[in-house]
Design a protein around this motif. Sequence first.
Motif, PDB file in Angstrom:
ATOM      1  N   TYR A  12      36.535  31.257  -0.496  1.00 22.80           N
ATOM      2  CA  TYR A  12      35.159  31.234   0.002  1.00 22.80           C
ATOM      3  C   TYR A  12      34.795  32.578   0.634  1.00 22.80           C
ATOM      4  CZ  TYR A  12      34.800  26.171  -0.696  1.00 22.80           C
ATOM      5  OH  TYR A  12      34.743  24.919  -1.255  1.00 22.80           O
ATOM      6  N   VAL A  70      28.775  25.473  -4.802  1.00 25.12           N
ATOM      7  CA  VAL A  70      29.839  26.337  -4.299  1.00 25.12           C
ATOM      8  C   VAL A  70      31.232  25.782  -4.577  1.00 25.12           C
ATOM      9  CG1 VAL A  70      29.866  25.342  -1.959  1.00 25.12           C
ATOM     10  CG2 VAL A  70      30.551  27.730  -2.312  1.00 25.12           C
ATOM     11  N   ASP A  71      31.370  24.450  -4.573  1.00 23.75           N
ATOM     12  CA  ASP A  71      32.679  23.865  -4.872  1.00 23.75           C
ATOM     13  C   ASP A  71      33.047  24.046  -6.341  1.00 23.75           C
ATOM     14  OD1 ASP A  71      33.198  23.025  -2.273  1.00 23.75           O
ATOM     15  OD2 ASP A  71      32.115  21.137  -2.542  1.00 23.75           O
ATOM     16  N   LEU A  94      34.272  27.580  -6.661  1.00 20.00           N
ATOM     17  CA  LEU A  94      35.661  27.661  -6.194  1.00 20.00           C
ATOM     18  C   LEU A  94      36.622  27.207  -7.283  1.00 20.00           C
ATOM     19  CD1 LEU A  94      37.818  27.976  -3.960  1.00 20.00           C
ATOM     20  CD2 LEU A  94      37.320  25.609  -3.296  1.00 20.00           C
TER      21      LEU A  94
END
Length: 261
Positions: free
Chosen positions: A174, A201-202, A205
């Motif tokens: 992150y 955002v996950d 990742l």
Amino acid sequence: MTYQPVLPLGGYTGWRVLQRTLDRQEANFNKSAPVQRATDYFKANIAKAKTAADLVGDRRLLEVALGAFGLSEDINSKAFLRKVLEGGTLNSASLANKLSDKRYAAFAKAFGYGDGGARTGLSTFPDTIISRYRAESFEQAVGEQDNNLRLALNLKDSLAETAASTTNTNAQWYYLMGNTPLRSVFETALGLPSTLSAVDVDKQLAAFKSRSEAVFGTSKLSDFTDATRQEKLIRLFLVRSEMQTSAATPAAMALSLLSRS
């Protein structure tokens, strides 16, 4: 006049040439009159900047302070910078912690105004910031000729900072995703699209970790402090950057169109 780095070649070949001449070129750059004047002034006067207002009120000090963190473009954003510095990093709700670009948090933490008091009076403080300023300024001078080589130069220190920021693997990713220069290197080297930043955002990742595992055999960012793996990362980044540039040239586009006809 500031010393201009000598970069006869680009791409990975240019990187290897730059590595062989780096110590000499950096020494010449640091001895140039503009850099010497800026760092001498900073060393002599930074202890007087006891508050964030003092720092942003002295443009010559601020130029070195911002330059050390790659934030020179914010030189005229005094109110914003003061808020970043005064908010510090200890409170998760502070402005520095809310900003996606983690260079602001590093800047606020280094000066300490909002984290218990100014660090500007410490005996080691001027040299610490000056060292960063010289390195960042040299990278900027390289970037004015070849931005990809600038990103490659920035990689080692950025990875070290990322690894030191936390021991949690996901948190490190992150952190990387919020560091624009570092993210650019990994996206290109891993063959990920720049549009990835638009998705959840996950999911970003997961994409970074899975591609890293496939390409480098690890999804742990701390493993990239290894010199061999780091060099492979730089090589992939520079080779793929050249391929992207070549693909965008008129000749390459014309060839692509002819091949489809």
